[in-house]
Design a protein around this motif. Structure first.
Motif, mmCIF file in Angstrom:
data_model
loop_
_atom_site.group_PDB
_atom_site.id
_atom_site.type_symbol
_atom_site.label_atom_id
_atom_site.label_comp_id
_atom_site.label_asym_id
_atom_site.label_seq_id
_atom_site.Cartn_x
_atom_site.Cartn_y
_atom_site.Cartn_z
ATOM 1 N N GLU A 124 4.307 -2.743 0.743
ATOM 2 C CA GLU A 124 3.321 -2.534 -0.313
ATOM 3 C C GLU A 124 2.992 -3.872 -0.964
ATOM 4 O O GLU A 124 3.875 -4.714 -1.129
ATOM 5 N N ASN A 141 -3.013 3.892 2.474
ATOM 6 C CA ASN A 141 -3.756 4.369 1.306
ATOM 7 C C ASN A 141 -5.199 3.880 1.350
ATOM 8 O O ASN A 141 -5.674 3.341 2.353
ATOM 9 N N GLU A 142 -5.911 4.063 0.241
ATOM 10 C CA GLU A 142 -7.350 3.746 0.227
ATOM 11 C C GLU A 142 -7.636 2.256 0.354
ATOM 12 O O GLU A 142 -8.776 1.862 0.603
ATOM 13 N N ARG A 144 -5.991 0.290 2.595
ATOM 14 C CA ARG A 144 -5.356 -0.154 3.844
ATOM 15 C C ARG A 144 -6.165 -1.238 4.539
ATOM 16 O O ARG A 144 -5.605 -2.053 5.278
#
Length: 466
Positions: A124, A141-142, A144
């Motif tokens: 992350e 996630n959005e 990426r």
């Protein structure tokens, strides 16, 4: 160590400071260290204070992960993780490389044949984007697209403020075996075999790198974790690591280092570049304090020389040929590694040359297997590459321009289907650059995360040196 509450407050203050910067001035980070070799005059450009992001936030021994400020040096990171019997999956060879720098640039070391590159161990990233937003990017996630596009963006899309990375367990010592070769083809064949087997002559291999001292004198160093060592060598004082390689090669017990000293074995002499400052002379070495035998000290001396032009003027008054700085790392498929070395010995003539194998750890996404996992530095999965590193000065013969050797290397690496790291000078024209470094993918990321062009683009920063 810091804590998460302090980090959250620091993020708030950094966003505020970023919003206050003049929109028509370049953004510069106010950090004390750099391992880039694109020297430029920053003038009076305002600096963004990122000193609050230079600490390890936490280490979780159970999940083998760490939360780390983006400006934390690997020296400080390793000091904390080793207390837990852990280390990052890849530890770049110089102490003051920062975690965020190794991710937004490209780091590599002798565990890269099994663990890939530093950004592949990131789970992350918290990123301050060029638009002034702070986003959390993960593989799924959005954001990426930013997660996968951040490596090799060199701070032109944003800055990593916090990273969660994977760690692996270590043992107290490392056993080194140095294998000598007299032929580059044999060296590359052995490298491919050892990296595929992750073993040699019945002993597991945890780390692999090598040095080419000459066309007919090459060494591969195989290193393995061990719980016991009959002795340990010390290359932070009078002895010099790279000079020990021929001495310990061949039959015999090899060499032993503590895991800490193994990770920093190259830093004391900046590989072999300390010889340019006389530090390898026995008398100078005795007088030069141990605390100053480190890569960041030598880099500051190089920066001073670039500002004053001292070495060029000295060479001129001595009647010597002008020299061209050739400071590069390139990646070439192992099957063409011997071909590159033959070119390098013939056309460039610099030695030693560092050799470090790497293989991507990450597999392509199942929904688009043809898309590169890391689009701005598109290496192929399941393919072993060799990083060749060479750092020094090459005399420029009459009739050749001041970038002759660097351009020759760029052209040869492209011909061989390889890639060149962008931490140092690059000389590509714009069309060639964007073809090699996926301009289409980069422009989409730039439009999404820095639509106002607050940050320089990749070509302006890495080639135009702005």
């Amino acid at each position: 160590m810091s804590n998460l509450a302090d980090h959250v407050n620091a993020v708030y203050e950094l966003r505020r400071d970023y919003a206050r910067l003049p929109t028509d001035a370049p953004v510069r980070l106010g950090k004390p260290t750099s391992n880039l070799f694109r020297f430029r005059d920053h003038g009076d450009a305002p600096r963004l204070d990122v000193s609050a992001f230079t600490s390890v936030i936490s280490v979780d021994p159970d999940t083998r992960t760490a939360e780390v400020g983006g400006m934390t040096t690997y020296e400080d990171l390793v000091a904390v993780t080793l207390e837990h019997g852990l280390m990052p999956l890849v530890v770049p060879q110089l102490r003051t490389i920062t975690l965020g720098g190794a991710v937004t640039g490209l780091g590599i070391e002798s565990s890269s044949f099994r663990n890939g590159l530093p950004h592949e161990s990131v789970e992350e990233m918290e990123i301050l984007t060029g638009a002034g937003d702070v986003v959390v990017a993960r593989r799924d996630n959005e954001h990426r697209d930013l997660f996968h596009g951040f490596p090799n963006s060199y701070g032109t899309l944003g800055y990593a403020l916090r990273l969660r990375i994977r760690l692996e367990p270590v043992r107290p010592y490392v056993h080194l075996r140095h294998l000598r070769f007299t032929d580059a083809e044999q060296t590359m064949a052995a490298l491919a075999r050892i990296c595929a087997d992750r073993a040699h002559e019945g002993e597991a291999v945890d780390f692999v790198d090598g040095v080419a001292f000459a066309r007919d004198e090459l060494y591969l160093t195989l290193a393995s974790f061990t719980y016991r060592a009959p002795w340990t060598s010390d290359y932070g004082g009078s002895d010099i690591y790279y000079r020990s390689i021929p001495r310990y090669a061949g039959p015999g017990p090899g060499d032993y280092l503590t895991v800490h000293d193994y990770l920093w074995r190259w830093d004391t002499d900046w590989f072999w570049c300390s010889r340019a400052f006389g530090v390898q002379h026995p008398l100078v070495r005795r007088l030069w304090p141990r605390s100053l035998k480190r890569s960041d000290v030598y880099r500051r001396l190089v920066a001073l020389d670039r500002r004053t032009d001292f070495s060029r003027l000295l060479a001129y008054y001595r009647g010597q040929l002008p020299s061209e700085p050739v400071i590069q790392d390139v990646e070439v498929d192992v099957e063409r590694g011997a071909e590159f070395l033959d070119f390098f010995h013939t056309e460039i003539g610099m030695s030693p040359v560092w050799m470090c194998p790497l293989r991507l750890r990450e597999e392509p996404a199942s929904d688009d297997p043809a898309a590169p996992v890391w689009p701005l530095y598109p290496l192929e999965p399941d393919r072993l590459y060799v990083n060749f590193g060479f750092w020094g000065m090459v005399p420029v013969r009459p009739g050749r321009g001041k970038k002759y050797h660097n351009r020759a290397i760029e052209k040869e690496v492209t011909r061989l289907g390889g890639h060149k790291s962008l931490y140092s000078d690059a000389f590509y024209d714009e069309d060639e650059f964007w073809r090699l470094y996926n301009g289409e993918a980069y422009r989409k990321l730039k439009a999404a995360y820095d639509p106002g062009d607050r940050l320089l683009d990749l070509y302006a920063k890495c080639v135009d040196n702005r």
